[in-house]
Design a protein around this motif. Structure first.
Motif, mmCIF file in Angstrom:
data_model
loop_
_atom_site.group_PDB
_atom_site.id
_atom_site.type_symbol
_atom_site.label_atom_id
_atom_site.label_comp_id
_atom_site.label_asym_id
_atom_site.label_seq_id
_atom_site.Cartn_x
_atom_site.Cartn_y
_atom_site.Cartn_z
ATOM 1 N N GLY A 1 33.710 33.305 33.060
ATOM 2 C CA GLY A 1 33.410 32.156 34.352
ATOM 3 C C GLY A 1 33.887 30.749 33.746
ATOM 4 O O GLY A 1 33.440 29.971 34.171
ATOM 5 N N ASP A 2 34.681 30.682 32.667
ATOM 6 C CA ASP A 2 35.376 29.389 32.294
ATOM 7 C C ASP A 2 36.588 29.228 32.772
ATOM 8 O O ASP A 2 37.155 28.054 32.345
ATOM 9 N N LEU A 3 37.180 30.051 33.376
ATOM 10 C CA LEU A 3 38.623 29.939 33.994
ATOM 11 C C LEU A 3 38.480 30.086 35.366
ATOM 12 O O LEU A 3 38.070 31.102 36.048
ATOM 13 N N VAL A 4 39.219 29.141 36.268
ATOM 14 C CA VAL A 4 39.273 29.391 37.703
ATOM 15 C C VAL A 4 40.125 30.463 38.185
ATOM 16 O O VAL A 4 40.047 31.437 39.044
ATOM 17 N N MET A 5 41.552 30.558 37.544
ATOM 18 C CA MET A 5 42.501 31.599 37.809
ATOM 19 C C MET A 5 43.298 32.085 36.752
ATOM 20 O O MET A 5 43.536 31.463 35.945
ATOM 21 N N CYS A 6 43.422 33.464 36.783
ATOM 22 C CA CYS A 6 43.957 34.023 35.758
ATOM 23 C C CYS A 6 44.966 34.948 36.418
ATOM 24 O O CYS A 6 44.591 35.925 37.029
ATOM 25 N N MET A 7 46.228 34.801 35.747
ATOM 26 C CA MET A 7 47.489 35.429 36.350
ATOM 27 C C MET A 7 47.363 36.883 35.366
ATOM 28 O O MET A 7 47.816 36.710 34.324
ATOM 29 N N SER A 8 47.136 37.866 35.818
ATOM 30 C CA SER A 8 47.003 39.136 34.723
ATOM 31 C C SER A 8 47.370 40.321 36.157
ATOM 32 O O SER A 8 48.530 40.321 36.552
ATOM 33 N N GLY A 9 46.767 41.341 35.974
ATOM 34 C CA GLY A 9 47.378 42.601 36.825
ATOM 35 C C GLY A 9 46.470 43.418 37.220
ATOM 36 O O GLY A 9 45.121 43.265 36.767
ATOM 37 N N SER A 10 46.725 44.408 37.953
ATOM 38 C CA SER A 10 45.626 45.532 38.551
ATOM 39 C C SER A 10 45.101 46.070 37.726
ATOM 40 O O SER A 10 43.872 46.840 38.014
ATOM 41 N N TRP A 11 45.677 46.540 36.381
ATOM 42 C CA TRP A 11 44.770 47.416 35.441
ATOM 43 C C TRP A 11 43.503 46.739 34.999
ATOM 44 O O TRP A 11 42.656 47.225 34.470
ATOM 45 N N GLN A 12 43.271 45.466 35.251
ATOM 46 C CA GLN A 12 42.161 44.630 34.978
ATOM 47 C C GLN A 12 41.039 45.049 35.943
ATOM 48 O O GLN A 12 39.800 44.460 35.495
ATOM 49 N N ILE A 13 41.286 45.492 37.143
ATOM 50 C CA ILE A 13 40.192 45.509 38.112
ATOM 51 C C ILE A 13 38.921 46.079 37.447
ATOM 52 O O ILE A 13 38.013 45.327 37.995
ATOM 53 N N ASN A 14 38.810 47.208 37.135
ATOM 54 C CA ASN A 14 37.886 48.144 36.414
ATOM 55 C C ASN A 14 37.009 46.942 35.569
ATOM 56 O O ASN A 14 35.860 47.286 35.486
ATOM 57 N N GLY A 15 37.590 46.779 34.426
ATOM 58 C CA GLY A 15 37.018 45.978 33.675
ATOM 59 C C GLY A 15 36.389 44.384 34.133
ATOM 60 O O GLY A 15 35.225 44.099 33.479
#
Lengths: 431, 351
Positions: free
Chosen positions: A262-276
């Protein structure tokens, strides 16, 4: 005479030391069966889902035992290539660098009962990426998922700040908006992107970069690449991004932990992170995946994904092919996609749709948001991840851009050095 | 009760079946002693035969052979292999598949317009690593020797809880370098323990890990903290070997504490100091694990040291450049040999 005896004794001991150790009872294969070793890494629950499918396979084929060796990604990245090179690799592995094992993979085609099904259900560029030069039809493995890069946004923070989430917006607009949200809500960081050339490539291409030309050559010094590097520098100068993501470390670093906490408003990552993200955030806040920001080059993420491959050194090619064929069947592949909440790269599964095993609205929303990104992918954004030297670009670009962000190098020097790194890697491989 | 050995054990064992056992402990002790005796006797037979075969002068080589084999397989062979990699190119792992490139790897490493400015060098990262390592070695070894010496001097005095303090200073040496790095990372990162306290006091957070100067400073401090216990122990042993009569005689002559230190302690401790200097210098040049886990070589390349450069070129990079890594490691080995020779030469001149 005594000296000669000493020499003879030394040689005998050397020979004994060089002898192959006896096979211990625990290492011996089952008396009436075949054991396959499957080296596997997982970002989330992939290993559990894969084990369930393997258990089913072993129940149907009692003479085959499949041992799933779950290892950290770093082992796949650093140790597996050496193991395979020395002939000590596993029978199969889950990898991301499709180009790294060309010439060392097993051609499954002669052992498959239906090679046509295999070939027609996976994207040709991915299958071709695993083939060695001169090999036009080999089937060496399959992508177990399709991934797309894209940004995660903390919706709760936007709501608290009273700012509406934009639809299509540029990186400049997102920078301004997230900064306003961070200031209004007292959150430490506004915006960030994973530290790797893979994630960096999407925004750069959206801003007009032509990273890979039609002939497959890398060119990093393009306007879009420069523009996004300058935007990234602006985030660091303004102190609105967690600088530890890009400045610390020598390889991949993700901003997703800052996002999850909750310390970051927007993080550019990817779809593999959905589950985590779903698992770790829980009910703490609402989150969404938004379309990739727009620029002079349009709006594109970068495709990617992991894949399962078989190695040529396996002593059990028939059994390996049996297992590979089992894994790609729509029923099994679909179950894996549903359980791991990953986008399918298998055509039949993709066309019939996946009944994802979740009722989490954020997860379902994220899955459809990422699915909507797939048709928008530029050709070069698809070609990048299967390029034989993609990983040389990923690692070197992250490290060189980090040098730019710390002012060790100017932007001109950064781009010149990065181009040199990639050219050297290609030249070294060509020797 | 006497303990029988060798064949007597058999007789005693048979007898014990019929006789009441008075002491179970002694009986078990006898069994183990007899088993040990049996094996020693067996070795004795083998070595007697060996000695008759190769002669008494050959026996030391037999005893040295197992260690020599380990040394040969794990040290000597890889060292020789390193030369092969350094003069060959390509990404192939097996030497026979690697094309001969002569000194191309060394030329690539040593091509510089201006050796003072890494940006003018073809392999700029190598030169950044060289400069970073040089700075680190000078500052870390200097600080390490001074702090270890002061600590050893304090621990050599008759202070309260001396044993406890000796253990406390030695304790970090027992920790894994990765654990050391992680502990300090938790303390020093932007949202770490130290910055939490600084922010709690109303001050701005300090970029301990993302500012190049701070990162270099903390790398030196952490490595001194982690390794000083070892060198303190060596210096303490050196201090305790100085005869107390010398101090007593000097005190009778009216020497003060500083004179005692300057005229007795320091000269007599110099051989030990030299050992500490050589060992800590070699270890400093080899610095890798702590820093790799702490900053990963960052921010940028501020804490990129030579061993990490070699590791990245040869192992962690997706495009493995074994030749370049081997060439860099040979250059580093050459530098270490020269440094050690200079130190030995200085020592000989002093002697």
């Amino acid at each position: 005479m005594k000296a000669r005896n000493l020499f003879v004794l030394s040689m005998v001991m050397l020979l004994l030391a060089a002898c192959k150790p006896a096979v211990t009872p625990t290492e011996a294969p089952p008396p009436e069966g075949v054991e396959l070793r499957f080296t596997y890494y997982a970002d989330g629950n992939e290993a559990d889902e894969m084990q369930t499918i393997l258990d089913r396979f072993m129940a149907e084929n009692p003479s085959i035992t499949v041992v799933l060796d779950v290892v950290p990604y770093q082992t796949i990245d650093e140790q597996l290539p050496v193991q395979v090179e020395t002939g000590e690799g596993p029978d199969m592995a889950r990898i991301t660098n499709f180009g790294a094992y060309r010439g060392k993979l097993l051609d499954l085609r002669p052992y498959l009962s239906d090679p046509g099904y295999f070939e027609s259900n996976f994207p040709t560029p991915v299958l071709a990426a695993m083939r060695a030069e001169g090999d036009a039809s080999g089937l060496h493995g399959f992508p177990d998922s399709l991934t797309v890069t894209g940004p995660y946004v903390n919706k709760t923070l936007f709501d608290q700040a009273g700012i509406e989430l934009p639809g299509d917006a540029s990186w400049e607009e997102w920078t301004e908006l997230t900064q306003q949200v961070a200031e209004a809500t007292g959150v430490q960081y506004a915006i960030s992107i994973d530290r790797t050339g893979h994630r960096f490539a999407g925004p750069a291409m959206s801003m007009g970069a032509t990273l890979i030309d039609a002939s497959g050559n890398f060119t990093v010094d393009t306007p879009g690449f420069r523009d996004f590097a300058e935007i990234l520098m602006g985030w660091h100068d303004a102190g609105i991004t967690p600088s530890e993501v890009w400045l610390i470390g020598d390889s991949l670093n993700s901003c997703i932990d800052f996002f999850k906490s909750g310390d970051l408003v927007m993080c550019m990552s990817g779809s593999w992170q959905i589950n985590g993200v779903a698992g770790d955030v829980g009910d703490a806040f609402d989150w969404v995946v938004v379309p990739n920001p727009t620029g002079a080059g349009g709006s594109t993420g970068v495709a990617g994904g992991a894949g399962v491959v078989a190695f040529a050194d396996t002593e059990h090619p028939e059994e390996v092919a049996m297992l590979m064929e089992f894994l790609i069947q729509a029923e099994n592949y679909g179950a894996y996609s549903a359980g791991t909440l990953s986008l399918p790269a298998q055509t039949e599964v993709a066309s019939t749709g996946v009944d994802f095993e979740t009722d989490n609205a954020s997860v379902l929303g994220a899955l459809s948001a990422y699915t909507a990104e797939i048709p928008k992918l530029q050709d070069q954004a698809v070609a990048l991840n299967v390029h034989p030297f993609a990983f040389a670009y990923y690692r070197n670009s992250a490290n060189r851009i980090a040098q730019y962000l710390t002012s060790e190098l100017s932007l001109d020097e950064t781009l010149q050095r990065l181009q040199q790194d990639i050219d050297d890697a290609i030249a070294e491989a060509g020797q | 009760m006497m303990c029988p050995y060798g064949k007597d054990y058999l007789i005693m064992s048979v007898r014990s079946l019929f006789l009441p056992i008075k002491s179970v402990g002694t009986f078990i002790n006898c069994i183990f002693s007899s088993i040990l005796d049996f094996f020693i006797s067996a070795f004795d037979v083998v070595f007697s035969i060996l000695q008759r075969w190769i002669g008494i002068r050959g026996m030391p080589y037999v005893f040295a052979l197992p260690n020599l084999l380990i040394f040969g397989i794990f040290i000597l062979f890889p060292m020789l292999l390193n030369f092969v990699y350094a003069f060959t190119g390509g990404i192939e792992f097996f030497p026979d598949r690697r094309p001969w490139v002569g000194t191309a790897n060394f030329e690539q490493l040593l091509t510089c317009e201006d050796f003072i400015d890494p940006n003018t060098c073809y392999e700029d990262l190598f030169w950044r690593a060289v400069f970073n390592t040089s700075g680190y070695v000078i500052s870390q070894v200097g600080l390490m020797v001074i702090i270890s010496l002061i600590t050893a001097l304090v621990l050599n005095r008759n202070i309260k809880a001396r044993g406890f303090f000796r253990s406390v200073y030695f304790y970090p040496v027992l920790l894994s370098p990765i654990v050391v790095a992680l502990i300090w990372k938790w303390i020093l990162q932007e949202n770490g323990l130290l910055n939490g306290n600084i922010a709690g006091l109303g001050y701005d957070k300090v970029p301990f890990m993302v500012n190049a100067q701070w990162a270099r400073f903390w790398v030196v401090i952490i490595s001194v903290w982690a390794f000083m216990g070892f060198y303190t122990l060596i210096l303490l042993a050196g201090l305790q070997s100085i005869p107390s009569e010398l101090y007593e005689a000097a005190k009778i002559d009216g020497a003060n504490d500083w004179q005692l230190f300057r005229c007795i302690t320091l000269p007599l401790l110099m051989p030990t100091m030299l050992v500490v200097l050589v060992l800590s210098s070699i270890r400093a040049v080899q610095i890798f694990d702590v820093v790799f886990a702490f900053t990963g070589g960052g921010p940028g390349t501020a804490t990129l040291y030579l061993v990490q450069y070699i590791y990245e070129k040869g192992f962690s990079s997706p495009s493995k450049q074994f030749g370049l890594a081997a060439g860099a490691s040979l250059l580093m080995a050459g530098t270490l040999i020269v440094l050690t020779l200079i130190q030995l030469l200085l020592r000989r001149e002093e002697a």
